[in-house]
Design an enzyme around this catalytic site. Structure first.
Site, PDB file in Angstrom:
ATOM      1  N   CYS A   1       0.829  -1.212   0.000  1.00 16.67           N
ATOM      2  CA  CYS A   1       0.000   0.000   0.000  1.00 16.67           C
ATOM      3  C   CYS A   1       0.862   1.260   0.000  1.00 16.67           C
ATOM      4  O   CYS A   1       0.471   2.285  -0.562  1.00 16.67           O
ATOM      5  CB  CYS A   1      -0.951  -0.004   1.194  1.00 16.67           C
ATOM      6  SG  CYS A   1      -0.142  -0.240   2.787  1.00 16.67           S
TER       7      CYS A   1
ATOM      8  N   HIS B   1      -1.684   1.107   7.404  1.00 16.33           N
ATOM      9  CA  HIS B   1      -2.091   1.068   5.998  1.00 16.33           C
ATOM     10  C   HIS B   1      -1.995   2.464   5.395  1.00 16.33           C
ATOM     11  O   HIS B   1      -2.263   3.465   6.071  1.00 16.33           O
ATOM     12  CB  HIS B   1      -3.532   0.556   5.910  1.00 16.33           C
ATOM     13  CG  HIS B   1      -4.057   0.412   4.524  1.00 16.33           C
ATOM     14  ND1 HIS B   1      -3.482  -0.423   3.588  1.00 16.33           N
ATOM     15  CD2 HIS B   1      -5.106   1.018   3.899  1.00 16.33           C
ATOM     16  CE1 HIS B   1      -4.165  -0.343   2.448  1.00 16.33           C
ATOM     17  NE2 HIS B   1      -5.150   0.532   2.611  1.00 16.33           N
TER      18      HIS B   1
END
Length: 482
Positions: free
Chosen positions: A153, A443
């Site tokens: 990510c 994330h």
């Protein structure tokens, strides 16, 4: 992972895929177009394990047919039961990817002008940037996500942000492929010899940006080939550990600049050998001024930068849970971080400055000011700090302007006199946000302005409201000169 089955299992060649278009793939057993995978041994197309699992059935029936590729160009080995990031010595997998990508682009060219209104027309910047005296062209393409290949990510968020910088994106998309020019490929290999390089990040980035800017039957693009190249060059990016998005961005920009210089790429802007698209857009200059408090002599040094790393002032860190209302004067603003960065500071005893006039270390003050502003201003908020043996995250909300960031107060006095107001005003075009509490976890997602705000969460892309962007806890901010 490093798959040992490529040599014996990958039999398909570009000649076998001459008329294959992955946007038209469908399972040969159940005819579904959902999650199609092509066997790289025989070319049969079957659906993935989360549909009806016909690809896995095909492997179990023919044991050596273990490696397959999906419509986003991710490669999976059923024998290893893992995604594959390596390739054979003669790049069998990459040749298949290049062929399929070429087929997609050819179909897009044929369909140009026939596209329906379901495709989104987007102008990547709030205002078109003038680089060479001409306005950049507005392009029409789908808004695609990027597939997460295992804690990637951080990579996806940076690539989506950079793809939104129009002159940067246009330059690499029109950059001639190294596979089309043996001479340039040989020159690149020669100039980067000893640097682990038969790998070219410039060419890999070109493929990603072309993939994001093209038409496909998939809502996302897989940066598998790009990740493989990065992993070959930098061992720390191998595996499935979470990485820092800012560190990756710095490595990527530095690497692109180095490769472009080595390849003697066409000059972009000033005719200097060391100038590339990276430095033309991102490079600014900092004036570092140290003043000896004993004799009063100033020492000035100019350093270049591609981004500025800003501390969050300590007085705001303990207030992270305060209300985010507009009337809350305790909220940290981006301008507070910039003011802290450029304020006059007295150096500690452990940092005494050696004064050439006094010929010894003396008490002194230090101040940083911006001498030259870049076209693209990249601001990194230092959210991770070492505490004991761990790196903690500062979750403090920092309010940032969406338009009209005025950098005039942070310029050197001489520069202020010679800089017109519009050259020091910036509008926001992209934001990278880190979710979670730890450095090695959490994330990354990105927001980007494409004729309206979009939220990029790996393969998922959604329309975002401006107020949602304003409330995010930014980690990296990209501003464009108005």
């Amino acid at each position: 992972m490093e798959c040992p089955h490529i040599e014996e299992s990958v039999k398909l060649t570009p000649a076998d895929l001459k008329n294959s278009n992955c946007s038209d793939w469908g399972c040969g057993e159940c005819q579904t177009k959902e999650s199609p995978w092509i066997c790289l041994s025989c070319g049969k197309i079957r659906c993935g394990r989360y549909v009806k699992g016909h690809a896995k059935d095909h492997y179990e029936e023919l044991n050596q047919h273990c490696i397959c590729l999906d419509s986003a160009f991710a490669v999976y080995c059923y024998a290893c039961d893992e995604y594959v990031i390596n390739d054979s010595e003669d790049n069998k997998i990459q040749k298949v990817r290049d062929c399929l990508q070429s087929n997609l682009e050819s179909q897009a060219d044929e369909n140009d002008g026939k596209r329906s209104c379901e495709h989104i027309c987007i102008e990547p910047l709030r205002k078109t940037i003038r680089i060479d005296g001409e306005k950049g062209s507005t392009s029409v393409y789908q808004v695609l996500g990027l597939k997460n290949l295992g804690n990637t990510c951080y990579l996806n968020a940076i690539l989506q942000s950079l793809s939104n910088i129009d002159p940067f994106c246009r330059y690499f998309k029109t950059f001639r492929s190294l596979t089309d020019s043996d001479t340039r490929k040989e020159k690149h290999a020669h100039n980067t010899r000893g640097q682990n390089d038969n790998v070219c990040i410039v060419d890999e980035l070109r493929k990603v940006l072309a993939g994001l800017g093209g038409f496909s039957g998939s809502p996302f693009y897989s940066p598998n080939s790009f990740l493989t190249a990065i992993c070959k060059l930098i061992p720390r990016f191998r595996g499935y550990h979470q990485q820092d998005a800012h560190e990756f961005m710095r490595y990527l920009l530095d690497r692109l600049h180095t490769e472009l210089c080595n390849m003697r790429s066409p000059y972009y802007g000033d005719k200097q050998v060391s100038n590339t698209i990276v430095t033309t857009l991102f490079r600014g200059l900092l004036l570092n001024e140290v003043n000896c408090l004993v004799c009063g002599i100033d020492s000035r040094k100019t350093d270049s930068f591609l981004d500025l790393s800003l501390d969050i002032p300590s007085e705001f860190i303990s207030r992270r849970n305060k209300s985010l209302s507009d009337n809350d004067i305790s909220i940290c603003k981006l301008t507070d971080c910039l003011s802290s960065f450029t304020e006059l500071e007295r150096l500690e005893d452990s940092e005494l400055y050696y004064c050439s006039n006094c010929t010894k270390k003396q008490l002194s003050t230090k101040q940083l000011r911006i001498k030259s502003l870049p076209r693209i201003l990249c601001l990194h908020l230092k959210r991770f700090r070492w505490s004991s043996c761990i790196r903690k995250k500062l979750d403090t909300y920092v309010e940032f302007p969406m338009v009209g960031l005025d950098m005039t107060p942070y310029l050197t006095p001489k520069k202020v006199k010679h800089t017109s107001n519009d050259r020091s005003i910036y509008d926001l075009i992209a934001v990278v946000e880190h979710h979670g509490s730890g450095y090695g976890s959490g994330h990354y997602t990105a927001y980007a302005y494409k004729n309206g705000w979009y939220h990029f969460n790996d393969s998922t892309v959604s329309v975002a409201k401006e107020e949602h962007v304003m409330k995010c806890k930014a980690y990296i901010l990209f501003y464009v000169q108005t």
